[in-house]
Enzyme design. Structure first.
Site, PDB file in Angstrom:
ATOM      1  N   TRP A  22       0.841  -1.197   0.000  1.00 60.46           N
ATOM      2  CA  TRP A  22       0.000   0.000   0.000  1.00 60.46           C
ATOM      3  C   TRP A  22       0.880   1.253   0.000  1.00 60.46           C
ATOM      4  CZ3 TRP A  22      -1.385   3.033   4.752  1.00 60.46           C
ATOM      5  CH2 TRP A  22      -2.310   4.050   4.474  1.00 60.46           C
ATOM      6  N   TYR A  55      -5.152  -0.361  -4.463  1.00 62.22           N
ATOM      7  CA  TYR A  55      -3.850   0.292  -4.314  1.00 62.22           C
ATOM      8  C   TYR A  55      -3.349   0.774  -5.675  1.00 62.22           C
ATOM      9  CZ  TYR A  55      -3.743  -1.979   0.310  1.00 62.22           C
ATOM     10  OH  TYR A  55      -4.024  -2.405   1.589  1.00 62.22           O
ATOM     11  N   GLN A 178      -7.982  -7.903   9.086  1.00 59.00           N
ATOM     12  CA  GLN A 178      -6.821  -7.025   8.897  1.00 59.00           C
ATOM     13  C   GLN A 178      -7.144  -5.626   9.432  1.00 59.00           C
ATOM     14  OE1 GLN A 178      -4.309  -5.274   5.175  1.00 59.00           O
ATOM     15  NE2 GLN A 178      -4.538  -7.496   5.208  1.00 59.00           N
ATOM     16  N   SER A 207      -0.022  -1.035   9.629  1.00 61.75           N
ATOM     17  CA  SER A 207       0.527   0.149  10.294  1.00 61.75           C
ATOM     18  C   SER A 207       1.030  -0.137  11.704  1.00 61.75           C
ATOM     19  CB  SER A 207      -0.508   1.280  10.325  1.00 61.75           C
ATOM     20  OG  SER A 207       0.120   2.511  10.594  1.00 61.75           O
ATOM     21  N   ALA A 210       2.605   2.810  13.173  1.00 60.65           N
ATOM     22  CA  ALA A 210       1.736   3.992  13.210  1.00 60.65           C
ATOM     23  C   ALA A 210       2.125   5.005  12.135  1.00 60.65           C
ATOM     24  CB  ALA A 210       1.756   4.639  14.592  1.00 60.65           C
ATOM     25  N   LYS A 217      11.012   9.263  13.919  1.00 58.16           N
ATOM     26  CA  LYS A 217      11.537  10.224  12.939  1.00 58.16           C
ATOM     27  C   LYS A 217      10.888  11.603  13.037  1.00 58.16           C
ATOM     28  CE  LYS A 217      10.197   7.843   9.290  1.00 58.16           C
ATOM     29  NZ  LYS A 217       9.936   7.452   7.866  1.00 58.16           N
ATOM     30  N   ARG A 229       6.372   9.903   5.264  1.00 63.68           N
ATOM     31  CA  ARG A 229       4.953   9.643   5.052  1.00 63.68           C
ATOM     32  C   ARG A 229       4.123  10.914   5.281  1.00 63.68           C
ATOM     33  NH1 ARG A 229       2.178   4.889   5.634  1.00 63.68           N
ATOM     34  NH2 ARG A 229       3.911   4.063   4.428  1.00 63.68           N
ATOM     35  N   GLY A 287       5.685  -2.184   4.908  1.00 66.05           N
ATOM     36  CA  GLY A 287       5.926  -1.719   3.556  1.00 66.05           C
ATOM     37  C   GLY A 287       7.356  -1.236   3.463  1.00 66.05           C
ATOM     38  N   GLU A 296      15.855  -4.379   7.699  1.00 67.14           N
ATOM     39  CA  GLU A 296      15.836  -3.864   9.071  1.00 67.14           C
ATOM     40  C   GLU A 296      14.573  -4.312   9.810  1.00 67.14           C
ATOM     41  OE1 GLU A 296      18.085  -2.086  11.048  1.00 67.14           O
ATOM     42  OE2 GLU A 296      19.323  -2.937   9.451  1.00 67.14           O
TER      43      GLU A 296
END
Length: 336
Positions: A22, A55, A178, A207, A210, A217, A229, A287, A296
């Site tokens: 997504w 998407y 989901q 998510s 979040a 960040k 984002r 994602g 990571e």
């Protein structure tokens, strides 16, 4: 390498870190980068891939299908979804009517370059279509071999019970839900999770970081980073606003750093590991816009967070956490 979990009460195993596309494939990143991210996921043992017809208005499915071309199909679990508008937006181009579901599955299979999907999901609850019609269409898709299992997304406890009862009556398995779920967004815990455990339904959560807020960040009082984002006006900025507009959230996230350090994790890895501590969660969707992000995030697989640190996480986040179960019902439109 990633660990695996059973999905619901079924015999299907999926990678507990699942790759979702997504807001990336077909829109946010170039196709070559998307393919590189998918191959990075395969390299670290991720075998489960989640997408949806909506998407990038079907482009994400096409990109994923191309990225997985040449892989052994039996070694993959491919998930997609149906509900939101696709195509030109005609009167029947959305929802969970029999017409839309049966047309949509064929389009998804063609774009994904496969004869079947492992899991076909109702992307939201359709208040405009009788549930019996929707579940009968899913039953026919399963019997036709176009989907092996059926799941849903963002359904309430009551909706899950009704859907599960019809699925049982019609002879197929409803095995997953989901929802959005993270250390900051816990609205499924009070009602959806207990009902799901009762019914043999697992959560595949989206998510878990979040929308990036739990990565740390976004610093309190600082402008949002370029390329993040929150700076993405294609959809990411709107989704993340619910967290950024509450000043205490960003400050409390920074209080998680000492806990992440104790575990040898980044804040993002801690966030993914946190959702996987819930035994009703089969997988966390991640994602990526770069292959290194996949490598990571997968380090969160197999991590056990001691009980005392889970308590400290709760204390650190405090009133920044959203728990109201009514939020789940709000995610499905009143009408399509």
């Amino acid at each position: 390498m990633v660990n695996y979990r059973f999905l619901g009460s079924s015999g299907l195993k999926i990678s507990e870190i699942t790759y979702g596309n997504w807001l990336t494939h077909g829109s946010q990143v170039e196709n070559d980068t998307a393919v590189a991210c998918v191959h990075a996921a395969l390299d670290v043992g991720i075998t489960t891939f989640d997408t949806a017809d909506v998407y990038a208005n079907t482009k994400a499915e096409s990109v994923l299908g191309e990225a997985l071309r040449g892989q052994r199909r039996q070694s993959l679990e491919i998930f997609t979804k149906v509900y939101w508008p696709t195509g030109p937006g005609g009167a029947n181009d959305s929802g969970l009517s029999r017409k839309h579901i049966l047309e949509s599955i064929d389009g998804s299979l063609e774009r994904l370059q496969t004869d079947y999907v492992d899991l076909y999901q109702a992307h939201r609850y359709d208040r405009s279509t009788p549930l019996e019609e929707t579940m009968q269409a899913f039953a026919d898709i399963v019997r036709a071999g176009k989907a092996l299992y059926i799941g849903v997304s963002e359904w309430t406890a009551e909706q899950l019970r009704a859907g599960h009862a019809l699925a049982t009556e019609l002879g197929f398995q409803l095995i997953s839900n989901q929802p959005q779920y993270s250390a900051l967004w816990r609205v499924i815990e009070a009602e959806v999770v207990p009902a799901s455990k009762e019914l043999g339904i697992s959560q595949i959560v989206w998510s878990p970081v979040a929308q990036g807020v739990l990565s740390g960040k976004y610093a309190p009082g600082a402008p949002v980073p370029a390329g993040s984002r929150a700076a993405d006006q294609k959809g990411g900025a709107q989704m993340i606003q619910r967290f950024l507009e509450r000043p205490q959230v960003l400050a409390r996230v920074q209080d998680l750093r000492p806990i992440a350090d104790e575990l040898g994790l980044t804040l993002a890895q801690l966030a993914v590991a946190w959702v996987l501590q819930n035994d009703n969660v089969a997988a966390a969707l991640i994602g990526a816009s770069r292959p290194e992000q996949v490598r990571e995030n997968v380090k969160a697989s197999g991590v056990t967070i001691p009980a005392e640190l889970l308590v400290r996480i709760d204390e650190a986040l405090g009133d920044a956490v959203v728990t109201d179960p009514a939020e789940t019902a709000k995610s499905s439109p009143a009408a399509r």
